[in-house]
Design a protein around this motif. Structure first.
Motif, PDB file in Angstrom:
ATOM      1  N   UNK A 243       0.828  -1.208   0.000  1.00 13.86           N
ATOM      2  CA  UNK A 243       0.000   0.000   0.000  1.00 13.86           C
ATOM      3  C   UNK A 243       0.860   1.255   0.000  1.00 13.86           C
ATOM      4  N   UNK A 244       1.991   1.177   0.686  1.00  7.73           N
ATOM      5  CA  UNK A 244       2.911   2.311   0.713  1.00  7.73           C
ATOM      6  C   UNK A 244       3.441   2.595  -0.689  1.00  7.73           C
ATOM      7  N   UNK A 245       3.778   1.557  -1.423  1.00  6.43           N
ATOM      8  CA  UNK A 245       4.275   1.723  -2.790  1.00  6.43           C
ATOM      9  C   UNK A 245       3.205   2.323  -3.695  1.00  6.43           C
ATOM     10  N   UNK A 246       1.969   1.874  -3.533  1.00  9.31           N
ATOM     11  CA  UNK A 246       0.864   2.405  -4.340  1.00  9.31           C
ATOM     12  C   UNK A 246       0.693   3.898  -4.085  1.00  9.31           C
ATOM     13  N   UNK A 247       0.767   4.312  -2.808  1.00  6.85           N
ATOM     14  CA  UNK A 247       0.621   5.725  -2.467  1.00  6.85           C
ATOM     15  C   UNK A 247       1.773   6.549  -3.030  1.00  6.85           C
ATOM     16  N   UNK A 248       2.985   6.002  -3.006  1.00 10.27           N
ATOM     17  CA  UNK A 248       4.137   6.725  -3.559  1.00 10.27           C
ATOM     18  C   UNK A 248       4.007   6.865  -5.073  1.00 10.27           C
ATOM     19  N   UNK A 249       3.536   5.829  -5.733  1.00 10.11           N
ATOM     20  CA  UNK A 249       3.341   5.911  -7.183  1.00 10.11           C
ATOM     21  C   UNK A 249       2.263   6.932  -7.525  1.00 10.11           C
ATOM     22  N   UNK A 264      10.574  11.562  -4.597  1.00  9.51           N
ATOM     23  CA  UNK A 264       9.641  10.429  -4.519  1.00  9.51           C
ATOM     24  C   UNK A 264      10.262   9.183  -5.148  1.00  9.51           C
ATOM     25  N   UNK A 265      10.983   9.362  -6.271  1.00  8.70           N
ATOM     26  CA  UNK A 265      11.639   8.214  -6.909  1.00  8.70           C
ATOM     27  C   UNK A 265      12.665   7.583  -5.966  1.00  8.70           C
ATOM     28  N   UNK A 266      13.406   8.412  -5.229  1.00  8.08           N
ATOM     29  CA  UNK A 266      14.373   7.886  -4.274  1.00  8.08           C
ATOM     30  C   UNK A 266      13.664   7.072  -3.195  1.00  8.08           C
ATOM     31  N   UNK A 267      12.507   7.554  -2.778  1.00  2.52           N
ATOM     32  CA  UNK A 267      11.741   6.832  -1.762  1.00  2.52           C
ATOM     33  C   UNK A 267      11.246   5.499  -2.306  1.00  2.52           C
ATOM     34  N   UNK A 268      10.817   5.507  -3.558  1.00  2.00           N
ATOM     35  CA  UNK A 268      10.357   4.266  -4.180  1.00  2.00           C
ATOM     36  C   UNK A 268      11.493   3.261  -4.330  1.00  2.00           C
ATOM     37  N   UNK A 269      12.691   3.776  -4.631  1.00  2.72           N
ATOM     38  CA  UNK A 269      13.852   2.904  -4.800  1.00  2.72           C
ATOM     39  C   UNK A 269      14.475   2.492  -3.478  1.00  2.72           C
ATOM     40  N   UNK A 270      13.993   3.100  -2.370  1.00  5.36           N
ATOM     41  CA  UNK A 270      14.558   2.782  -1.064  1.00  5.36           C
ATOM     42  C   UNK A 270      15.916   3.400  -0.840  1.00  5.36           C
ATOM     43  N   UNK A 271      16.225   4.474  -1.592  1.00  6.52           N
ATOM     44  CA  UNK A 271      17.525   5.127  -1.466  1.00  6.52           C
ATOM     45  C   UNK A 271      17.297   6.624  -1.437  1.00  6.52           C
TER      46      UNK A 271
END
Length: 453
Positions: A243-249, A264-271
């Motif tokens: 769900x966290x990934x869906x919200x970030x997307x 946001x992309x860094x957050x999605x990549x975990x970096x």
């Protein structure tokens, strides 16, 4: 001479809405007869430059004036179109009844009629326009007029010609420049009223989140970035990875500025580079890590769903944590909270995802000093009361980056899992689900991202 006598033919129903109640409860209103004072009613032209003074209570009212005055809406700031200026009262009522013209043309006719003695309920009986709709029309017309004064292009304004009152009403609390930007954005994305409300709340809430993780990467002047930041913040408060990934997307799809997209992309990549693994206000969000949220003023009142949790004190050496009821739920038509045992202190919190996810065993520990948490004392830290929501069903110390409630040196503290493992402790009083900070107007000197130990 024109007067009305109105007899209510049936009782009306008003409703109290509560997040704890499964359905609205009717309150019976007794039948009554409403008689208006007989007085002449005439059509008048109201000048916005010379408004009437509001009725204010006074210890020494003028002779003949009552202390109590019925509510009257403010005079409309929208000018009455030339074709309606010279119409008498009956003609103006006919315009409203038959919707002669565009909504923002006849909406300014409503406040003068109410000022002349027409109650909103009487106007509803005559014209068929409900009281709530009257309010939306008047406020929407005022918002549209402010857009005209701000120089918004005709193509944008034309989008709101048909049924635009509801959309413009939702952005009423924004400034003139914010309204113009929001109005254009809603046209570009073909917003509905619900979407407009969400956008307005995101724009209004953005300044209050100063100091939150990633806040400086989003552009406050762009409505899309404000909306993206709201989705991003919701993602950080979600403990479910999917769900966290869906919200970030979703946040990434809305964001406009390059800096916001990069963050946001860094957050999605975990970096994230600057504060890996940390959440808003320094809380951590990955896996079982803990978000730290500050409660907004009025947030509980606006919440549609809430959670009612038992509260324990931090100075009882963990006794209340063990004795607090494990099971409690809302039952019956009134949503009465029933627990397995009596308890004296409870707190109401918004139903955040980490809270509602735990079905049983949550307890709130109230600390009078935030130093109970592992802030870094070599930097500035906030000395304020906090609430720590604990899941007593997860006592085993498993995650190194998780946080756990423990009894240390005869006092309750929150410790990181890795520290407890170094001390050889395998069990705690419970794992920390979320940390809640009190509402404040001033958000300066908030905790930095690296203030966690």
């Amino acid at each position: 001479m024109l007067s009305f006598t109105f007899n209510s033919s049936r009782p009306t129903c008003n409703f109290f809405h509560s997040p704890l109640l499964p359905c609205p409860l009717p309150l019976i209103s007794h039948r009554r007869t409403i008689k208006l004072r007989r007085k002449p009613i005439s059509a008048i032209t109201i000048s916005s430059s010379n408004p009437q003074p509001p009725y204010l209570p006074s210890s020494n009212p003028p002779p003949g004036q009552k202390l109590y005055q019925p509510f009257r809406p403010p005079l409309s700031k929208s000018p009455i179109p030339p074709q309606y200026v010279n119409l008498d009262t009956n003609a103006r009522l006919d315009v409203l009844t038959n919707r002669l013209g565009l909504w923002y043309d006849y909406a300014p006719l409503i406040p003068p009629l109410i000022q002349d003695g027409f109650d909103p309920s009487i106007l509803e009986e005559i014209t068929g326009i409900a009281g709530a709709e009257q309010n939306r029309l008047v406020v929407g017309a005022q918002v549209r007029e402010s857009l005209v004064q701000s120089g918004v292009d005709a193509e944008t304004l034309q989008f709101y010609d048909q049924d635009g009152a509801g959309l413009l009403y939702e952005i009423r609390l924004l400034s003139a420049s914010q309204r113009a930007a929001a109005a254009k954005y809603m046209v570009e994305n073909k917003f509905l009223a619900g979407d407009a409300n969400e956008l307005a709340r995101a724009i209004k809430d953005f300044p209050r989140r100063k100091g939150d993780r990633g806040w400086y990467c989003f552009d406050y002047t762009l409505p899309a970035d404000c909306l993206a930041f709201m989705y991003y913040r919701q993602a950080l408060e979600n403990r479910e990875p999917e769900l966290r990934t869906i919200a970030l997307e979703k946040a990434l799809s809305v964001a406009v500025s390059n800096e916001a997209k990069t963050w946001i992309r860094k957050e999605l990549d975990g970096n994230d580079g600057d504060a890996e693994g940390q959440g808003r206000d320094g809380g951590v969000v990955d896996g079982v890590k803990v978000p730290v949220v500050r409660l907004n003023l009025g947030e509980i009142a606006e919440a549609t769903v809430v959670a009612v949790l038992p509260v324990c004190g931090a100075g009882d050496r963990g006794r209340e944590v063990l004795e607090a009821p494990l099971e409690y739920e809302c039952k019956g038509d009134f949503g009465i909270v029933e627990a397995e045992k009596e308890w004296s202190r409870w707190v109401v919190l918004p139903a955040w995802e980490p809270v509602v996810k735990v079905k049983k065993g949550l307890v709130v520990v109230a600390f009078s000093d935030a130093r109970a948490l592992p802030w870094r004392v070599n930097r500035w830290y906030k000395e304020e009361a906090i609430l720590v929501v604990v899941d007593r069903g997860q006592k085993e110390v498993v995650a190194d980056d998780g946080f756990y409630l423990v009894l240390s040196e005869d006092e309750l503290k929150v410790e990181r899992g890795s520290i407890l493992k170094e001390k050889g402790r395998e069990e705690s009083l419970g794992s920390v689900v979320i940390v809640v900070r009190p509402p404040r107007e001033d958000f300066e000197n908030e905790l930095a991202h690296d203030d966690w130990e």
